[in-house]
Structures are given as structure tokens and as C-alpha cells.
Design an enzyme around this catalytic site. Structure first.
Site: not given
Lengths: 266, 169
Positions: A260, A86, A83
């Protein structure tokens, strides 16, 4: 199911004007975010690293080789929700988790964290606007002092509001350190922006992703060493890692895949 | 944790009551609902809005300050960045990522460290210095751009007068 939904939403936006079209895109992005939220906890349970295998095609030679390399060094992974927050969430959880059984380090960390609010105020932040975030952060550290079960810590990090307050505070610490050391960091800022502008655009707002510069700043601000394993499409067959700050003795291991961060365990 | 946002808002309200900030006043619409505020902005000096008293409502989400409040003028106001229904359209009240118009600079987006005071300061500065690049009221923006001392000034003066009548009723 997902396909059906998409079809109907496309039907809805036919024949409307440009602005409504943009609104439809925003609504669709919201829906995607909602779906991500429903399927990914903010911080997951610890899972066997082999779960990653399923995420890549068998004939994807680059990733399969890198996965093998990763297996040599790590056994488990804990995933975080993609989101944009992270890195902060992964860092916050992994660090407090590592301190659960190390009360001496926990006390040191508590002292650094307690003092950090004054540093931010000296940096020009209004005390009144940051103290709720700081208090939540300190509350969580105090919870850790009582040596709760891992599940309790996990529950706190999966409580959206509490978890986001911690993310906000880690973002503020990152911003504060970047501004304090602006003489050094301003050489790494792209786009002719000042450090202050960079912090207001890329650090303090929620959901803004993190890069090397954020990681170095937070690691230094809290005096915690972080190791990041980089797994991308680059050639070479092995996973490269960086330690922030350089030369540290890392207690936290993160896996970076483009866009990510997740947490790794030996 | 809706309580945390309520506590923060209560704290801000108490602080504003104790140490009022020049240019606006703030209170609750209904004493039982901390999430709905009424503010009155005094038209800034040396602007077309000088002398006006503009009432607006601020509606906070339960997850404030992670997300911004919405602001709506109740007093009629003619301004490029206020929609005709009163909705205030300034960038700091927009969440990062959401950009319907695509004109705003990212540095001006909502940050969790904003307060009622910093929002009001932005709104007052918006009154003094409209941004016609991302108008919420296209007609007002056009008039302001073409001749700020013509039709635009007249309409603003009318709003200022009306706002005074409302305020002293």
C-alpha cells in the site's frame, strides 16, 4: 457486528457444491471490498502522522522504531483507499496538489500531459479508446489552473468515476512508457513475459498493484520525481527511501507499507 | 457520472454506423436506452458457424468502461463457451480479479480500453476457436473435444439453419 455477518455467510455456504463455494468466496471478497470502500475515502484529509501509532502494537519494536524515524522527517499523512489503485491515486493527487501553488510547473506539466495522448497513439493505442480518459485528466489539470480550493481537488479525487478515470489514464501512461522503452525494461520482467503482456496483465487492468517498475515508468513518462519511504518489517530501525528516477529532486513523498501507498507531508 | 459512459457508448454506436466492421452489425434494442445493445454476428467463414446469423444482447454497466458489459446470445447457439441460456463466457468480459473457474490467463481480462468492436472481435475469434479449458456449456465442450465433426457439428449446423430462418423471417 462483523463477526455476526461472517457467521451467517458461513452458514449459507454449507452443503453446496464446489462452484457455488467459489461464488461464495467471490461474494465475500466483494463484501470485504465494499467494507473497505465504506470506511476509507479514496483520498483522505490530511492527518497528523501520529495516527499511524495506533496501527501498530506498542511492543512491535521494529515498527515503533521506524515510526520514530519517520516522525523526524514528516509531519502529516494523507491516506488512500487500499484498492490496488493506491499508487496512481496517491501520485495523481499529491502531484496536482503540489502544483496548485506553482503555476509555472503546472504549465509545464500541462504541456507534457497534453502531448502524452499522441505518444500513446504512436505506441499503438486507439485514439478513440483513450481520449475520454485523457480528456478527464486534462479537465482536472484545467481545474487546477483556476487555483481551486484544496477541498475542490479532494472532492474530484473522491468522485469515484472521475478518480478512476484519472487512474486509468495514469495506468495507460505507465504502460505506454514501458512499451516505448521496452529494450530497457524487458530485463526486469519476471515469468518470461513480453513487455506488452506485462502491461496487459499488471499495468492496464484496474486494481493491479504497483511495483518499482511502474513507479519508474510513470515518473519518467510525466517527468516528475517521486520519493518513496519504505516501511516494512526489515531490520535496521530506520525507514529507507528511494527516489524515482534516481537523482531527481522529488516534489512528492509517498509512504510504502507492504501492499500500500499513502502520501506524506513534511 | 453516468453521462460519461452514455456519451462514450453513443460515440461508439455512431462510429460503428459510419464505418461498419466486417463480421457483425450493432444497434440499440430500444432507441431510448444506450446501455442495451443488440448485435448480430455473422458466423465466421471456414468454421462450423459459417452462414449463421447470431443475435445477442450486450448490457453495459453505468460505470462502463471501468467494468465490462454482459453478453447473451438470443439466437440458440451450441458452443463450449456459451452457456445453454446464452450467456457468453469469455475472459475479456471478466473483471480482473474475479476468476470463478481459475483457468483463464490474466492477460485476457477486461481492460478499460476495450470497445464493442474489440469485444466482437474476441467473440468472433471464440466462435472460430473454442476454448474447452473453461467451458460454460460442458456438454458442448465434451462433444467438441471428442469429435468436432460428429455430434457437435450436427448441433451447430442445426443452430445455423435455425438462425437463418429467424433472420429471414
Amino acid at each position: 457486528m462483523a463477526e455476526e455477518k461472517q457467521e451467517s455467510s458461513q452458514g449459507d455456504i454449507e452443503g453446496v457444491n464446489c462452484l457455488a463455494y467459489d461464488e461464495a468466496i467471490i461474494a465475500q471478497q466483494d463484501k470485504i471490498q465494499q467494507e473497505i470502500a465504506n470506511t476509507n475515502p479514496l483520498v483522505s484529509d490530511k492527518q497528523d502522522l501520529s495516527v499511524l501509532q495506533k496501527e501498530y502494537a506498542e511492543d512491535d519494536a521494529v515498527y515503533q522504531l521506524k515510526l520514530k524515524d519517520l516522525y523526524k522527517k514528516y509531519a502529516y499523512i494523507r491516506k488512500t483507499r487500499p484498492d490496488g489503485n493506491c499508487f496512481y491515486r496517491a501520485f495523481g493527487f499529491a502531484h496536482l496538489e503540489s502544483l496548485l501553488e506553482d503555476s509555472k510547473e503546472l504549465q509545464k506539466f500541462k504541456a507534457v500531459a497534453a502531448k502524452s495522448k499522441h505518444d500513446l497513439v504512436n505506441e499503438g493505442f486507439t485514439e478513440f479508446t483513450i481520449e475520454d480518459f485523457h480528456n478527464t485528466f486534462m479537465d482536472l489539470i484545467e481545474v487546477c489552473e483556476k487555483q481551486p480550493s484544496l477541498q475542490e481537488l479532494l472532492n474530484s479525487f473522491n468522485d469515484q468515476n472521475m478518480s478512476d478515470y484519472v487512474v486509468v489514464y495514469l495506468r495507460l501512461l505507465t504502460s505506454g512508457y514501458l512499451q516505448r522503452e521496452h529494450g530497457f525494461f524487458e530485463h526486469f520482467i519476471e515469468g518470461g513475459r513480453t513487455i506488452k503482456e506485462f502491461c496487459q496483465q499488471e499495468v492496464e487492468p484496474m486494481s493491479k498493484e504497483s511495483d518499482h517498475i511502474h513507479i519508474i515508468a510513470l515518473a519518467k513518462a510525466l517527468n516528475v520525481s517521486i520519493l518513496v519511504e519504505y516501511m516494512d518489517r526489515g531490520e535496521g530501525g530506520t525507514v529507507n527511501h528511494h527516489v524515482f528516477p534516481e537523482g531527481g529532486d522529488p516534489r512528492i513523498f509517498l509512504l510504502y507499507r507492504p501492499g500500500h501507498y499513502d502520501i506524506l507531508y513534511k | 457520472m453516468t453521462e460519461q459512459s452514455a456519451l462514450l457508448l453513443r460515440k461508439q454506436l455512431a462510429e460503428l454506423n459510419k464505418n461498419p466492421v466486417e463480421g457483425f452489425s450493432a444497434g440499440l434494442i430500444d432507441d431510448d436506452d444506450i446501455y442495451k445493445w443488440e448485435v448480430v454476428i455473422i458466423g465466421p467463414q471456414d468454421t462450423l458457424f459459417e452462414g449463421g446469423f447470431f443475435k445477442a444482447y450486450l448490457t453495459f454497466p453505468y460505470d462502463y468502461p471501468l467494468r465490462p458489459p454482459k453478453m447473451k446470445f438470443i439466437t440458440e447457439i451450441w458452443h463450449p463457451n456459451v452457456a445453454k441460456n446464452g450467456d457468453v463466457c469469455i475472459s475479456i468480459l471478466h473483471e480482473p480479479g474475479e476468476d470463478k473457474f481459475g483457468y483463464e490467463k490474466p492477460e485476457e481480462r477486461w481492460l478499460p480500453i476495450h470497445t464493442v468492436e474489440t469485444i466482437m472481435i474476441s467473440v468472433i475469434s471464440m466462435l472460430a476457436d473454442p476454448n474447452s479449458d473453461s467451458p460454460a456449456n460442458v456438454d458442448a465442450a465434451k462433444e467438441w473435444r471428442e469429435d468436432p465433426n460428429g455430434e457437435f457439428k450436427k448441433k451447430v449446423a442445426r443452430c445455423v439453419r435455425k438462425s437463418q430462418e429467424m433472420a429471414f423471417d
